[in-house]
Design an enzyme around this catalytic site. Structure first.
Site, mmCIF file in Angstrom:
data_model
loop_
_atom_site.group_PDB
_atom_site.id
_atom_site.type_symbol
_atom_site.label_atom_id
_atom_site.label_comp_id
_atom_site.label_asym_id
_atom_site.label_seq_id
_atom_site.Cartn_x
_atom_site.Cartn_y
_atom_site.Cartn_z
ATOM 1 N N ASP A 8 5.566 -5.550 8.123
ATOM 2 C CA ASP A 8 5.900 -4.133 8.250
ATOM 3 C C ASP A 8 4.570 -3.372 8.106
ATOM 4 O O ASP A 8 3.577 -3.938 7.637
ATOM 5 C CB ASP A 8 6.875 -3.776 7.116
ATOM 6 C CG ASP A 8 7.206 -2.310 7.084
ATOM 7 O OD1 ASP A 8 7.406 -1.722 8.153
ATOM 8 O OD2 ASP A 8 7.260 -1.744 5.970
ATOM 9 N N ASP A 10 4.277 0.583 7.183
ATOM 10 C CA ASP A 10 4.277 1.610 6.134
ATOM 11 C C ASP A 10 4.678 1.012 4.787
ATOM 12 O O ASP A 10 5.779 0.467 4.650
ATOM 13 C CB ASP A 10 5.262 2.726 6.510
ATOM 14 C CG ASP A 10 4.880 3.398 7.829
ATOM 15 O OD1 ASP A 10 3.774 3.943 7.901
ATOM 16 O OD2 ASP A 10 5.687 3.349 8.772
#
Ligand code: BG6
Ligand code: MG
Length: 218
Positions: A8, A10
């Site tokens: 991922d 963020d």
């Protein structure tokens, strides 16, 4: 043995959680004179731009039509892009290069599996794009907690989900990884009890632990 690690963006490679939420906060203050409850931030983590907006509108029982939602989402994104416009390698989360180097040295493929359409910009800004063999385009896929973003990366490399590991900081993201049938490494302060293993920060992850996760022996 894990052959692909899907990261991922963020809250995993860089800390943009506040920037996303502050951009929403400015918008709600401007148009609705509402000061967003900081507790809502966790519900917008990992979920797409429009799903995040719907979470906030629903919470305050604001009803608006789709065209207004699109305008709000666009303005939020413009504000967010201003916040991250000067991002560079100093905005990498601590310890990521050690992990990326280790995976590269082991010939393990790396993909970006972010819900954010700003992911490719941030990979370049952080100067880590060269590590990544594939970037999932989230625009046509069902958002997290659906597994589609993670499954898309596995399919790109013709791998079985069991040969893949996802790294996530959000509850919706860990759920997406587990629904995809992959090993989940949780990162950060949230309670990610569905993850196979969780560390608060990358420096906390020993290479022995990482090796166990990659071998499936944890
Ligand atoms: C996720 C963030 O990574 O990306 C969410 O955690 C955000 O808060 C989502 O809503 C979509 O990002 P973007 O940049 O496409 O609006
Ligand atoms: Mg995240």
């Amino acid at each position: 043995m894990i052959k692909l690690v899907i990261f991922d963006m963020d809250g995993v490679l860089t800390s943009t959680t506040d920037e996303h939420f502050n951009a929403w906060a400015q918008l709600f203050l401007k148009y609705y004179q509402i000061k967003l409850d900081p507790k809502l931030e966790v519900k917008t983590k990992g979920v797409s731009r429009i799903d995040s907006l719907n979470v906030l509108l629903d919470h305050y029982q604001i009803v608006c039509d789709e065209s207004v939602k699109q305008e709000l989402a666009t303005e939020k994104n413009e504000q967010y892009q201003q916040f991250i416009s000067a991002y560079d390698e100093s905005h990498r989360l601590p310890g990521i290069i050690r992990i990326l180097d280790y995976l590269k040295h082991k010939d393990i493929k790396m993909a970006l599996g972010s819900a954010s359409k700003n992911g490719p910009f941030l990979l370049k800004a952080l100067k880590i794009d060269a590590y990544f063999d594939y970037v999932v385009d989230p625009s046509l896929l069902k958002g997290k907690p659906n597994p589609d973003i993670f499954l898309d990366a596995a399919q790109h490399f013709n791998l079985d989900p069991k040969e893949c590991m996802g790294v996530e900081d959000a509850v919706a993201g860990v759920l997406a990884i587990k629904r995809a049938g992959m090993i989940a490494l949780g990162l950060g302060p949230e309670d990610l009890s569905l993850a196979d293993h969780q560390v608060k920060t990358f420096p906390e992850l020993t290479l022995e632990k990482l090796e166990d996760l990659l071998k499936g022996t944890l």
